[in-house]
Write a protein that holds these residues in place. Sequence first.
Motif, short mmCIF file in Angstrom:
data_model
loop_
_atom_site.label_atom_id
_atom_site.label_comp_id
_atom_site.label_asym_id
_atom_site.label_seq_id
_atom_site.Cartn_x
_atom_site.Cartn_y
_atom_site.Cartn_z
N PHE A 259 1.66 2.43 2.79
CA PHE A 259 1.03 1.08 4.02
C PHE A 259 0.10 0.60 3.65
O PHE A 259 0.34 -0.51 3.74
CB PHE A 259 0.76 2.37 5.40
CG PHE A 259 0.34 0.79 6.48
CD1 PHE A 259 1.60 0.06 7.16
CD2 PHE A 259 -0.20 0.77 7.04
CE1 PHE A 259 1.31 -0.74 7.80
CE2 PHE A 259 -0.75 -0.59 8.03
CZ PHE A 259 0.77 -0.67 8.54
N PHE A 260 -1.13 0.68 2.97
CA PHE A 260 -2.62 0.03 2.94
C PHE A 260 -2.32 -0.49 1.48
O PHE A 260 -3.07 -1.43 1.39
CB PHE A 260 -3.78 1.16 3.22
CG PHE A 260 -3.68 1.33 4.76
CD1 PHE A 260 -4.51 0.17 5.22
CD2 PHE A 260 -3.73 2.25 5.11
CE1 PHE A 260 -4.62 0.24 6.84
CE2 PHE A 260 -3.76 2.33 6.62
CZ PHE A 260 -4.21 1.27 7.06
N LEU A 261 -2.09 0.49 0.61
CA LEU A 261 -2.29 -0.54 -0.86
C LEU A 261 -1.40 -1.63 -1.21
O LEU A 261 -2.20 -2.43 -1.46
CB LEU A 261 -1.32 0.66 -2.05
CG LEU A 261 -1.84 0.24 -3.69
CD1 LEU A 261 -3.11 0.29 -3.72
CD2 LEU A 261 -0.65 1.35 -4.66
N PRO A 262 -0.30 -1.83 -1.08
CA PRO A 262 0.36 -3.20 -0.96
C PRO A 262 -0.49 -4.10 -0.48
O PRO A 262 -0.38 -5.40 -1.19
CB PRO A 262 1.45 -3.32 -0.81
CG PRO A 262 2.09 -2.08 -0.07
CD PRO A 262 0.39 -0.94 -0.20
N MET A 263 -1.06 -4.24 0.58
CA MET A 263 -2.11 -5.26 1.29
C MET A 263 -3.83 -5.09 1.45
O MET A 263 -4.46 -6.44 1.09
CB MET A 263 -1.61 -5.27 2.99
CG MET A 263 -1.78 -3.97 3.91
SD MET A 263 -1.87 -4.70 5.33
CE MET A 263 -2.25 -2.80 6.35
N SER A 264 -3.77 -4.24 0.88
CA SER A 264 -5.84 -4.37 0.97
C SER A 264 -6.30 -2.99 -0.19
O SER A 264 -7.26 -2.98 -0.58
CB SER A 264 -5.74 -2.75 2.15
OG SER A 264 -5.32 -3.46 3.28
N GLY A 265 -5.46 -3.04 -1.20
CA GLY A 265 -5.40 -2.06 -2.55
C GLY A 265 -5.41 -0.52 -2.76
O GLY A 265 -5.88 0.28 -1.63
N GLU A 266 -6.50 -0.54 -3.27
CA GLU A 266 -7.08 1.40 -3.65
C GLU A 266 -8.21 1.74 -2.61
O GLU A 266 -8.51 3.12 -2.62
CB GLU A 266 -7.38 1.30 -4.87
CG GLU A 266 -6.45 1.47 -5.49
CD GLU A 266 -6.26 2.27 -7.32
OE1 GLU A 266 -6.97 2.70 -7.57
OE2 GLU A 266 -5.42 2.37 -7.99
N ARG A 267 -9.48 0.60 -2.23
CA ARG A 267 -10.23 1.03 -2.09
C ARG A 267 -10.10 1.32 -0.46
O ARG A 267 -10.67 2.44 -0.06
CB ARG A 267 -11.68 -0.23 -2.19
CG ARG A 267 -12.86 -0.37 -1.38
CD ARG A 267 -13.37 -0.94 -1.76
NE ARG A 267 -14.60 -1.68 -1.12
CZ ARG A 267 -15.79 -2.14 -1.15
NH1 ARG A 267 -15.12 -3.34 -1.12
NH2 ARG A 267 -17.24 -1.98 -0.54
N SER A 297 -15.02 9.33 -6.57
CA SER A 297 -13.60 9.07 -7.29
C SER A 297 -13.59 6.97 -6.51
O SER A 297 -14.14 7.29 -5.84
CB SER A 297 -11.95 9.90 -7.06
OG SER A 297 -12.48 9.57 -5.20
N GLN A 298 -13.49 6.86 -8.18
CA GLN A 298 -13.37 5.28 -7.61
C GLN A 298 -11.97 4.26 -7.49
O GLN A 298 -11.62 4.08 -7.64
CB GLN A 298 -14.38 4.50 -8.34
CG GLN A 298 -15.66 4.78 -8.36
CD GLN A 298 -16.45 4.43 -7.25
OE1 GLN A 298 -15.34 3.15 -6.61
NE2 GLN A 298 -16.76 5.38 -6.50
N THR A 299 -10.84 5.28 -8.66
CA THR A 299 -9.42 4.84 -8.19
C THR A 299 -8.77 6.08 -7.88
O THR A 299 -9.15 7.44 -7.67
CB THR A 299 -9.02 4.95 -9.75
OG1 THR A 299 -9.66 6.26 -10.94
CG2 THR A 299 -10.32 4.40 -10.46
N LEU A 300 -7.53 6.12 -7.44
CA LEU A 300 -6.22 7.28 -6.43
C LEU A 300 -6.44 7.78 -7.68
O LEU A 300 -5.74 9.01 -7.41
CB LEU A 300 -4.93 6.25 -6.47
CG LEU A 300 -5.26 5.02 -5.29
CD1 LEU A 300 -3.56 4.45 -4.75
CD2 LEU A 300 -6.02 5.87 -4.13
N CYS A 301 -5.84 7.44 -9.52
CA CYS A 301 -5.46 8.81 -10.43
C CYS A 301 -7.14 9.22 -10.20
O CYS A 301 -6.87 10.33 -10.25
CB CYS A 301 -5.88 7.70 -11.11
SG CYS A 301 -5.22 8.69 -13.29
#
Length: 320
Positions: A259-267, A297-301
């Motif tokens: 839901f959030f990744l496409p419009m708000s990014g990983e943060r 962690s600063q990235t989803l990975c």
Amino acid sequence: MRYYLAPMEGVTGWIFRNAYHAFFCPMDKYFAPFITPNPDGGIGPKDLRDIAMEHNMRLTLIPQILTDQADGFIRTAKTLEKMGYREINLNLGCPSGTVVSKGRGSGFLAYPKKLDQFLYEIFSAFSQSDLKISVKTRLGKEREEEFEGLLPIFDQYPLEELIIHPRVREDYYKSVPRMEAFHQAFLQSTNPVCYNGDIYTPSDLKHLTDRHPPLDRVMLGRGIVTDPGLLEQIKTGTPITKERFQSFHDHLYHSFRDFFLPMSGERVVLYKMKEYWSYMIAMFPDSKKYRKKIERSQTLCAYEEAVCSLFSECLFIVRQ
């Protein structure tokens, strides 16, 4: 016994509610985090998304309103009624400094005469409606003795239920619940009473119901976010497994990511999941270094790697 999910701002929103409902024993009611009325009675996009019927189709959802202005409550409640809602909850419990400084939430409890007038106006406005109104409250702003003057006010109105969190505003969520004050309120209230506060284990609930055998409804908040299998354990006596907990986490995580990744990014996704882990990490008592990895962690990975290590290497303990 009826079981309700507490409204926790930023925590028990529609994504969490649906993930919980899909994996664990369903609640009888889910209370949405509070809505602050707009001047025109409209509802902001974020709140509207949270209470949208299409996001809560399988749930019995109760919207909650936070205000000290009767006209604002009435306008917003009418909007919610048009959306199809048949019960609204009034927030008299939020201890946030920004809320209390405006005389709202638990800050409203310091003004009993104004509160009485507020309740008179909203119940008068819906006297010919089927809309039900419940109240979630603390015992007072500064002292539990304040409730001795507040309860007679609540008793004047036909509340659907009076949900009592037995702390005062100054307690925030610290110290122990003031159970003697709750006991007296439970015995004296003419409205149905629901208990809310510090139920983390089946033993906590048993202790509560042993003291109050007629109690027939409880609201679960931080205990459920910490251990989503708590209600199932209460009802069946069987704790959930680590594998089921992980499946729930993965579903929750992917729902937020999608839901959030496409419009708000990983943060935003990371912020949300770290907030849940501030509760859920209690299920892993030997997880100190893994908790740090999740927090850093600063990235989803990196987040996925940290969580994978946690689930594969840490003990999972469900409290009794």
